[in-house]
Design a protein around this motif. Sequence first.
Motif, PDB file in Angstrom:
ATOM      1  N   ALA A 213       0.832  -1.209   0.000  1.00  0.00           N
ATOM      2  CA  ALA A 213       0.000   0.000   0.000  1.00  0.00           C
ATOM      3  C   ALA A 213       0.866   1.258   0.000  1.00  0.00           C
ATOM      4  CB  ALA A 213      -0.925  -0.012   1.216  1.00  0.00           C
ATOM      5  N   VAL A 214       1.900   1.283   0.818  1.00  0.00           N
ATOM      6  CA  VAL A 214       2.775   2.458   0.887  1.00  0.00           C
ATOM      7  C   VAL A 214       3.484   2.683  -0.439  1.00  0.00           C
ATOM      8  CG1 VAL A 214       4.878   3.373   1.940  1.00  0.00           C
ATOM      9  CG2 VAL A 214       3.100   2.391   3.385  1.00  0.00           C
ATOM     10  N   LEU A 215       4.010   1.605  -1.019  1.00  0.00           N
ATOM     11  CA  LEU A 215       4.730   1.743  -2.282  1.00  0.00           C
ATOM     12  C   LEU A 215       3.795   2.211  -3.404  1.00  0.00           C
ATOM     13  CD1 LEU A 215       7.120  -1.352  -2.258  1.00  0.00           C
ATOM     14  CD2 LEU A 215       7.688   1.036  -1.850  1.00  0.00           C
ATOM     15  N   TYR A 267      13.683  12.194 -12.478  1.00  0.00           N
ATOM     16  CA  TYR A 267      12.371  11.904 -11.896  1.00  0.00           C
ATOM     17  C   TYR A 267      12.225  10.407 -11.619  1.00  0.00           C
ATOM     18  CZ  TYR A 267       7.333  12.967 -11.390  1.00  0.00           C
ATOM     19  OH  TYR A 267       6.058  13.160 -10.932  1.00  0.00           O
ATOM     20  N   PHE A 268      12.574   9.592 -12.610  1.00  0.00           N
ATOM     21  CA  PHE A 268      12.488   8.138 -12.478  1.00  0.00           C
ATOM     22  C   PHE A 268      13.414   7.620 -11.382  1.00  0.00           C
ATOM     23  CE2 PHE A 268      14.613   4.155 -13.800  1.00  0.00           C
ATOM     24  CZ  PHE A 268      13.559   3.275 -13.596  1.00  0.00           C
ATOM     25  N   LEU A 269      14.631   8.131 -11.337  1.00  0.00           N
ATOM     26  CA  LEU A 269      15.589   7.663 -10.337  1.00  0.00           C
ATOM     27  C   LEU A 269      15.165   8.060  -8.927  1.00  0.00           C
ATOM     28  CD1 LEU A 269      18.956   8.387 -12.192  1.00  0.00           C
ATOM     29  CD2 LEU A 269      17.873   6.165 -11.794  1.00  0.00           C
ATOM     30  N   LEU A 272      12.466   5.626  -7.917  1.00  0.00           N
ATOM     31  CA  LEU A 272      13.085   4.324  -7.659  1.00  0.00           C
ATOM     32  C   LEU A 272      13.831   4.327  -6.336  1.00  0.00           C
ATOM     33  CD1 LEU A 272      13.565   1.531  -8.984  1.00  0.00           C
ATOM     34  CD2 LEU A 272      15.691   2.466  -9.923  1.00  0.00           C
ATOM     35  N   LEU A 273      14.575   5.386  -6.062  1.00  0.00           N
ATOM     36  CA  LEU A 273      15.357   5.463  -4.833  1.00  0.00           C
ATOM     37  C   LEU A 273      14.471   5.532  -3.599  1.00  0.00           C
ATOM     38  CD1 LEU A 273      18.041   5.825  -3.309  1.00  0.00           C
ATOM     39  CD2 LEU A 273      17.865   8.293  -3.757  1.00  0.00           C
ATOM     40  N   VAL A 274      13.468   6.415  -3.625  1.00  0.00           N
ATOM     41  CA  VAL A 274      12.596   6.569  -2.461  1.00  0.00           C
ATOM     42  C   VAL A 274      11.784   5.298  -2.225  1.00  0.00           C
ATOM     43  CG1 VAL A 274      10.726   7.914  -1.449  1.00  0.00           C
ATOM     44  CG2 VAL A 274      12.503   9.057  -2.769  1.00  0.00           C
ATOM     45  N   SER A 275      11.320   4.646  -3.296  1.00  0.00           N
ATOM     46  CA  SER A 275      10.590   3.387  -3.145  1.00  0.00           C
ATOM     47  C   SER A 275      11.479   2.323  -2.523  1.00  0.00           C
ATOM     48  CB  SER A 275      10.067   2.917  -4.502  1.00  0.00           C
ATOM     49  OG  SER A 275       9.168   3.843  -5.049  1.00  0.00           O
ATOM     50  N   THR A 280      13.063  -1.161   1.965  1.00  0.00           N
ATOM     51  CA  THR A 280      14.096  -1.722   2.842  1.00  0.00           C
ATOM     52  C   THR A 280      13.859  -1.346   4.299  1.00  0.00           C
ATOM     53  OG1 THR A 280      15.502   0.202   2.313  1.00  0.00           O
ATOM     54  CG2 THR A 280      15.847  -1.806   1.048  1.00  0.00           C
ATOM     55  N   THR A 281      13.382  -0.128   4.541  1.00  0.00           N
ATOM     56  CA  THR A 281      13.106   0.290   5.916  1.00  0.00           C
ATOM     57  C   THR A 281      12.019  -0.563   6.550  1.00  0.00           C
ATOM     58  OG1 THR A 281      13.730   2.580   5.414  1.00  0.00           O
ATOM     59  CG2 THR A 281      12.399   2.207   7.383  1.00  0.00           C
TER      60      THR A 281
END
Length: 295
Positions: A213-215, A267-269, A272-275, A280-281
């Motif tokens: 849901a978060v992703l 924008y894409f990176l 991807l990074l925040v997701s 992982t968190t």
Amino acid sequence: MNNKVPNNKAWLLVLPMLVLVAFSAIIPLMTVVNYSVQDVLGPNARFFTGTEWFESMLNDSALQAAFLRQISFSLIILAIQIPLGIGIALIMPKRGWQASAVLILITLPLLIPWNVVGSIWQIFTRGDIGLMGWGLRELGVDYNITRNAGDAWVTIVLMDVWHWTPLVAMLCYSGLRSIPEAYYQAARIDRASKWAVFRYIQLPKLTNVLVIAVLLRFMHSFMIYAEPFVLTGGGPGSATTFLSQSLTTMAVGQQDLGPSAAFSLIYFLVILLVSWVFYTTIMHMQKDKHPHGGA
């Protein structure tokens, strides 16, 4: 010795999917990468620029402001919709015709196209014909999304909450329905309170669902375009101009192919990074709760 020759014919079954992914994702992505390092002046007039466009985009103050607005919007959306979705799922009927009726009603906003959602709320918030705008005016509230940035932000948040909270609720509802009845029976035997049942049974079992849901909600809220564009047009001023609208203006309105290609890759990176950080968190939190793989 095992001299059995491996059968690689199974790869033929996934070949159509690999071809589809190549044409729908890899080839367009490579095209964007190609444009991001060139200055396109015409069909046969292109000049290699290296990382010039990337540096220009990263130092653009307007894009930096749009990025901060985008991050703020996504965090606000997650802070509201995740707890609200869990709460709705907890009070939804578990069985019978009431459960079916509620499931149908709660999913109705998800069936409405994104641009239509913006049109609905644009009419809804108008002071002359909209129910919300007229009601606030009758209450003496000075509400106008075309003049007041705060009103525009609140309206966009409310619109997104109305549109997408049902998705979170549906995901949480499916997670709750998958919990074995034996857990609840043990809780009743121990005379556990409702809070204890939620804290020690339901919430841990919802972890994997909440990751999804978060992703999903972060990725969509970070790429939101149609709803705020139709509702406010990015205004008043640039108060509700998000990254997607800035990118569209640059690529379609101004035809700046090189800068817009570099911007889209950044924008894409970022997405991807925040997701990846979110994922992982949450996975580390889950491992800390169950270090030995227990339920």
